[in-house]
Design a protein around this motif. Sequence first.
Motif, PDB file in Angstrom:
ATOM      1  N   CYS A   1      90.738  10.182 -32.170  1.00 16.71           N
ATOM      2  CA  CYS A   1      90.739  11.086 -31.136  1.00 16.71           C
ATOM      3  C   CYS A   1      91.453  11.572 -30.277  1.00 16.71           C
ATOM      4  O   CYS A   1      91.603  12.707 -29.757  1.00 16.71           O
TER       5      CYS A   1
ATOM      6  N   TRP B   1      85.208  19.726 -28.318  1.00 16.32           N
ATOM      7  CA  TRP B   1      85.028  17.980 -28.032  1.00 16.32           C
ATOM      8  C   TRP B   1      86.341  17.535 -27.928  1.00 16.32           C
ATOM      9  O   TRP B   1      86.916  17.311 -28.982  1.00 16.32           O
ATOM     10  N   GLN B   2      86.849  17.678 -27.006  1.00 15.51           N
ATOM     11  CA  GLN B   2      88.249  16.984 -26.703  1.00 15.51           C
ATOM     12  C   GLN B   2      88.161  15.570 -26.225  1.00 15.51           C
ATOM     13  O   GLN B   2      87.609  15.414 -25.259  1.00 15.51           O
ATOM     14  N   ALA B   3      88.971  14.564 -26.806  1.00 16.44           N
ATOM     15  CA  ALA B   3      89.104  13.091 -25.990  1.00 16.44           C
ATOM     16  C   ALA B   3      89.952  13.439 -24.975  1.00 16.44           C
ATOM     17  O   ALA B   3      91.002  14.347 -24.742  1.00 16.44           O
TER      18      ALA B   3
ATOM     19  N   VAL C   1      94.457  11.415 -15.157  1.00 17.00           N
ATOM     20  CA  VAL C   1      93.212  10.321 -14.857  1.00 17.00           C
ATOM     21  C   VAL C   1      93.932   8.947 -15.475  1.00 17.00           C
ATOM     22  O   VAL C   1      94.028   7.863 -14.687  1.00 17.00           O
TER      23      VAL C   1
ATOM     24  N   MET D   1      95.161   5.252 -13.506  1.00 14.24           N
ATOM     25  CA  MET D   1      94.230   4.149 -13.838  1.00 14.24           C
ATOM     26  C   MET D   1      95.172   2.624 -13.944  1.00 14.24           C
ATOM     27  O   MET D   1      95.991   2.586 -14.499  1.00 14.24           O
TER      28      MET D   1
ATOM     29  N   LEU E   1      91.850   0.463 -17.391  1.00 10.21           N
ATOM     30  CA  LEU E   1      92.216   0.902 -18.812  1.00 10.21           C
ATOM     31  C   LEU E   1      92.085   0.046 -19.897  1.00 10.21           C
ATOM     32  O   LEU E   1      91.206   0.344 -20.842  1.00 10.21           O
TER      33      LEU E   1
ATOM     34  N   ILE F   1      88.844   0.467 -22.815  1.00  9.23           N
ATOM     35  CA  ILE F   1      88.905   0.064 -24.212  1.00  9.23           C
ATOM     36  C   ILE F   1      87.733  -0.916 -24.402  1.00  9.23           C
ATOM     37  O   ILE F   1      87.216  -0.775 -25.425  1.00  9.23           O
TER      38      ILE F   1
ATOM     39  N   TYR G   1      83.649   4.873 -22.205  1.00 10.57           N
ATOM     40  CA  TYR G   1      83.461   5.738 -21.148  1.00 10.57           C
ATOM     41  C   TYR G   1      82.986   6.983 -21.732  1.00 10.57           C
ATOM     42  O   TYR G   1      83.164   7.684 -22.360  1.00 10.57           O
ATOM     43  N   ASN G   2      81.466   7.330 -21.140  1.00  7.59           N
ATOM     44  CA  ASN G   2      80.645   8.428 -21.389  1.00  7.59           C
ATOM     45  C   ASN G   2      80.476   8.532 -22.929  1.00  7.59           C
ATOM     46  O   ASN G   2      80.046   7.518 -23.449  1.00  7.59           O
ATOM     47  N   THR G   3      81.100   9.345 -23.628  1.00  6.54           N
ATOM     48  CA  THR G   3      80.816   9.427 -25.141  1.00  6.54           C
ATOM     49  C   THR G   3      81.851   8.715 -25.699  1.00  6.54           C
ATOM     50  O   THR G   3      81.606   8.599 -27.079  1.00  6.54           O
ATOM     51  N   MET G   4      82.836   8.139 -25.270  1.00  2.00           N
ATOM     52  CA  MET G   4      83.633   7.127 -25.979  1.00  2.00           C
ATOM     53  C   MET G   4      83.087   5.810 -26.001  1.00  2.00           C
ATOM     54  O   MET G   4      82.677   5.318 -24.883  1.00  2.00           O
TER      55      MET G   4
ATOM     56  N   TYR H   1      85.338  -0.846 -27.519  1.00  2.00           N
ATOM     57  CA  TYR H   1      86.061  -1.557 -28.662  1.00  2.00           C
ATOM     58  C   TYR H   1      86.316  -3.112 -28.815  1.00  2.00           C
ATOM     59  O   TYR H   1      86.824  -3.559 -29.287  1.00  2.00           O
TER      60      TYR H   1
ATOM     61  N   ILE I   1      88.200  -5.094 -31.458  1.00  2.00           N
ATOM     62  CA  ILE I   1      89.502  -5.287 -31.082  1.00  2.00           C
ATOM     63  C   ILE I   1      89.627  -6.710 -29.976  1.00  2.00           C
ATOM     64  O   ILE I   1      89.153  -6.718 -29.111  1.00  2.00           O
TER      65      ILE I   1
ATOM     66  N   ILE J   1      97.454  -2.515 -26.562  1.00  2.00           N
ATOM     67  CA  ILE J   1      97.254  -1.117 -26.452  1.00  2.00           C
ATOM     68  C   ILE J   1      97.280  -0.681 -25.304  1.00  2.00           C
ATOM     69  O   ILE J   1      97.977   0.294 -25.098  1.00  2.00           O
TER      70      ILE J   1
ATOM     71  N   VAL K   1      99.909   2.592 -24.326  1.00  2.80           N
ATOM     72  CA  VAL K   1      99.383   3.610 -23.783  1.00  2.80           C
ATOM     73  C   VAL K   1     100.420   4.025 -22.643  1.00  2.80           C
ATOM     74  O   VAL K   1     100.908   5.075 -22.333  1.00  2.80           O
TER      75      VAL K   1
HETATM   76  C1  HEC Z   1      85.569   8.533 -31.497  1.00  2.00           C
HETATM   77  C2  HEC Z   1      86.676   9.002 -30.396  1.00  2.00           C
HETATM   78  C3  HEC Z   1      87.554   8.107 -29.529  1.00  2.00           C
HETATM   79  C4  HEC Z   1      88.173   7.140 -29.918  1.00  2.00           C
HETATM   80  C5  HEC Z   1      88.221   6.492 -31.185  1.00  2.00           C
HETATM   81  C6  HEC Z   1      88.861   6.525 -28.490  1.00  2.00           C
HETATM   82  N1  HEC Z   1      88.353   7.409 -27.504  1.00  2.00           N
HETATM   83 FE1  HEC Z   1      88.920   7.155 -25.595  1.00  2.00          FE
HETATM   84  N2  HEC Z   1      87.870   8.854 -25.187  1.00  2.00           N
HETATM   85  C7  HEC Z   1      87.032   9.644 -26.023  1.00  2.00           C
HETATM   86  C8  HEC Z   1      86.397  10.681 -25.147  1.00  2.00           C
HETATM   87  C9  HEC Z   1      85.585  11.787 -25.821  1.00  2.00           C
HETATM   88  C10 HEC Z   1      86.846  10.619 -23.871  1.00  2.00           C
HETATM   89  C11 HEC Z   1      86.363  11.302 -22.787  1.00  2.00           C
HETATM   90  C12 HEC Z   1      85.103  11.080 -22.360  1.00  2.00           C
HETATM   91  C13 HEC Z   1      84.905  11.848 -21.189  1.00  2.00           C
HETATM   92  O1  HEC Z   1      85.377  12.226 -20.375  1.00  2.00           O
HETATM   93  O2  HEC Z   1      83.314  11.957 -21.091  1.00  2.00           O
HETATM   94  C14 HEC Z   1      87.713   9.328 -23.715  1.00  2.00           C
HETATM   95  C15 HEC Z   1      88.412   8.839 -22.674  1.00  2.00           C
HETATM   96  C16 HEC Z   1      89.022   7.817 -22.483  1.00  2.00           C
HETATM   97  C17 HEC Z   1      89.880   7.607 -21.439  1.00  2.00           C
HETATM   98  C18 HEC Z   1      89.562   7.970 -20.198  1.00  2.00           C
HETATM   99  C19 HEC Z   1      88.290   7.265 -19.360  1.00  2.00           C
HETATM  100  C20 HEC Z   1      88.213   8.094 -18.017  1.00  2.00           C
HETATM  101  O3  HEC Z   1      87.566   7.066 -17.106  1.00  2.00           O
HETATM  102  O4  HEC Z   1      88.393   8.984 -17.844  1.00  2.00           O
HETATM  103  C21 HEC Z   1      90.838   6.504 -21.823  1.00  2.00           C
HETATM  104  C22 HEC Z   1      91.657   5.609 -20.816  1.00  2.00           C
HETATM  105  C23 HEC Z   1      90.687   6.346 -23.313  1.00  2.00           C
HETATM  106  N3  HEC Z   1      89.733   7.264 -23.757  1.00  2.00           N
HETATM  107  C24 HEC Z   1      91.325   5.500 -23.966  1.00  2.00           C
HETATM  108  C25 HEC Z   1      91.162   5.004 -25.315  1.00  2.00           C
HETATM  109  C26 HEC Z   1      92.079   4.092 -26.468  1.00  2.00           C
HETATM  110  C27 HEC Z   1      92.998   3.283 -25.580  1.00  2.00           C
HETATM  111  C28 HEC Z   1      91.323   4.391 -27.581  1.00  2.00           C
HETATM  112  C29 HEC Z   1      91.488   3.195 -28.493  1.00  2.00           C
HETATM  113  C30 HEC Z   1      91.213   1.909 -28.271  1.00  2.00           C
HETATM  114  C31 HEC Z   1      90.353   5.155 -27.419  1.00  2.00           C
HETATM  115  N4  HEC Z   1      90.281   5.737 -26.117  1.00  2.00           N
HETATM  116  C32 HEC Z   1      89.626   5.526 -28.398  1.00  2.00           C
HETATM  117  C33 HEC Z   1      87.104   9.594 -27.375  1.00  2.00           C
HETATM  118  C34 HEC Z   1      87.576   8.343 -28.235  1.00  2.00           C
END
Ligand code: HEC
Length: 186
Positions: free
Chosen positions: A83, A105-107, A117, A121, A126, A130, A134-137, A140, A144, A152, A156
């Motif tokens: 993502c 749909w951007q991560a 952001v 943090m 952070l 993980i 957070y929301n749609t994420m 883990y 992990i 990780i 980052v």
């Molecule tokens: C399946 C897709 C996906 C995976 C895999 C993923 N993320 Fe995310 N992540 C997202 C999305 C989508 C958002 C934004 C969510 C939102 O803003 O609503 C996000 C947001 C975040 C944020 C910002 C949270 C915030 O408070 O704004 C962090 C930091 C982050 N991810 C770190 C990670 C790390 C580190 C990993 C690996 C362990 C990971 N993500 C794996 C999709 C993913």
Amino acid sequence: MDFQPKYKSDQPMDLFGDGRANRGEITGTVARGSLNADETFYKGIEHAPEGDHWTTGFPRQLEINDALVRRGRNRFEIYCTPCHGYDGRGMGAVPTRVATTGGAWQARNLVDVSNPVAINMPNGQLFNTISNGYNTMMGYAAQIPPADRWAIVLYVRALQRSQNAALDDIPPDHRSGMQMPEAPTR
Ligand code: HEC
């Protein structure tokens, strides 16, 4: 021998008042190996007289070294790149695929200074993102282990530094022949 008298998981049993063979955890007890009392290591939280807060450092049992950064890179490239992309800019394979079908749909961009952001943090937050998502994420924590989640976090930080590197970050004897773009192109 073929049919031994025994109870299997989720079967009924009339011995206990609730009629279940499964016995839950006993109140006030902790399963061996599950105490997780170190709140910084397991939750990213530090206690202070003025209140609990996300730690800005790393748990004391971790040695911050090259090996930990490499471990973090290895885990990031397995769990986060689909993502967030290899460069942390939020356009990994999944968002790229979504874009080809006309969707958006951007991560989160983890390294962008114009929307910092994830840069601002604290480490503990952070780590918590993980762990719990957070929301749609999704979180883990199940996949992990905590020490790898901290690795990780460290990686980052390395990505944030390297993706925003200035000429001053490069030792003078390595600068010749370097091309510095105005802004990152990806
Ligand atoms: C399946 C897709 C996906 C995976 C895999 C993923 N993320 Fe995310 N992540 C997202 C999305 C989508 C958002 C934004 C969510 C939102 O803003 O609503 C996000 C947001 C975040 C944020 C910002 C949270 C915030 O408070 O704004 C962090 C930091 C982050 N991810 C770190 C990670 C790390 C580190 C990993 C690996 C362990 C990971 N993500 C794996 C999709 C993913």
